[in-house]
Scaffold this active site. Sequence first.
Site, mmCIF file in Angstrom:
data_model
loop_
_atom_site.group_PDB
_atom_site.id
_atom_site.type_symbol
_atom_site.label_atom_id
_atom_site.label_comp_id
_atom_site.label_asym_id
_atom_site.label_seq_id
_atom_site.Cartn_x
_atom_site.Cartn_y
_atom_site.Cartn_z
ATOM 1 N N HIS A 46 -13.029 13.271 -5.136
ATOM 2 C CA HIS A 46 -11.873 12.612 -5.732
ATOM 3 C C HIS A 46 -11.211 11.692 -4.721
ATOM 4 O O HIS A 46 -11.468 11.767 -3.514
ATOM 5 C CB HIS A 46 -10.869 13.647 -6.262
ATOM 6 C CG HIS A 46 -10.161 14.420 -5.190
ATOM 7 N ND1 HIS A 46 -8.801 14.605 -5.157
ATOM 8 C CD2 HIS A 46 -10.633 15.081 -4.087
ATOM 9 C CE1 HIS A 46 -8.461 15.342 -4.111
ATOM 10 N NE2 HIS A 46 -9.551 15.638 -3.448
ATOM 11 N N CYS B 196 -7.509 7.654 -8.319
ATOM 12 C CA CYS B 196 -8.313 8.781 -8.804
ATOM 13 C C CYS B 196 -9.109 8.432 -10.060
ATOM 14 O O CYS B 196 -10.323 8.658 -10.121
ATOM 15 C CB CYS B 196 -7.437 10.005 -9.016
ATOM 16 S SG CYS B 196 -6.265 9.909 -10.397
ATOM 17 N N HIS C 94 -4.141 13.666 -12.529
ATOM 18 C CA HIS C 94 -5.145 13.520 -11.471
ATOM 19 C C HIS C 94 -6.505 13.922 -12.027
ATOM 20 O O HIS C 94 -6.615 14.784 -12.910
ATOM 21 C CB HIS C 94 -4.799 14.390 -10.259
ATOM 22 C CG HIS C 94 -5.659 14.105 -9.059
ATOM 23 N ND1 HIS C 94 -5.539 12.952 -8.317
ATOM 24 C CD2 HIS C 94 -6.670 14.818 -8.482
ATOM 25 C CE1 HIS C 94 -6.429 12.960 -7.327
ATOM 26 N NE2 HIS C 94 -7.122 14.080 -7.415
#
Length: 348
Positions: free
Chosen positions: A324, A264, A312
């Site tokens: 993402h 990520c 994240h």
Amino acid sequence: MVSHRRTSQHGQSTLAGVTVVSAALATAAAGLSAPAASADPAGRAAAGREAATARVDSLYAQAERATEKYDGAQARTKELRGQVAALQDRTARAQERVNRMRGRLGALAAAQYRSGGMDPTVQLMLTERPDTFLEKASALDRLGVSQAGELRRLRAAQRTLEQQRRETAAKLAQLEASRKAVARHKRDVQRRLATARRLLNALPKDARKAFERATRSDGRREAVPDLHGVVPASGRAAAAVAAVRAAVGSPYAWGRSGPSAFDCSGLTQWAYGRAGVSLPRTSQAQRGAGRQVPLSQAQPGDLVIYRSDASHVGMYVGNGQVVHAPYPGARVRYDPVGMMPISAVTRP
């Protein structure tokens, strides 16, 4: 644990994504231990599958947190390696300076020896630790001005060399600790992913396929959201958005920051790198890599940081969508910005 799973191909938000694994497992256990007369076999099987998939979701989230720690340790190791190299170079140059100065004093001693004997004060200058003699005024009184100056410079050079050696040794110790942290976090990621894979493999084939369809759809086959008319916050944000959108469909790979696979924070770092902007390696550090803005004012190119521990990150691309890299087995994809709890929105 916050699930990445989606309920439709068009990525509509399922904001009730918080799963308490222990509760799910307790529910499954209760169903399995109920009296046979009142038990529903289909219900028990469904509860077991739900508990298993909840556990897999949790393991993937834990693996992502471990991945961010691994990324941070890797970045720190790289930084320390550069610092150690610089210190070693400075130490080598300091050693060369000391050697040259001692060589000049040695030439002086040789000349005096040839002329009938070495002055004891020159012998003092050639010792490994001339500091003790400099502390004695009587010794300095016996030295000529140039000899005293040479000896003082040698002492200063030796002190510099010793300081460089101490700093290098300290950085080497930090580097070794960072290397061990990298290895530890790597094992943690691998262990959690292996456990998740075993749980998935233990599911019935139809349940396993349903889970994988829900959690890891292929970004290339998805309909691209309508982003007509969206205006990035700046020219560099526009370049980063173009890069991140071009990466849609690329596979997730933990510890990777492109150009063919990403985790990520590796994705957002790579995208902004394409725009000429250097971002830190982890999502936690990226949270502080710019000005924070309210979600209501998010513009394309802003970083959306998820979960309270900032484990994240995705990039806002407009019209309520982020791009993402979800987690292992997934591909880079579009998802609703509210797919999980947001802790910050940062504008680099």
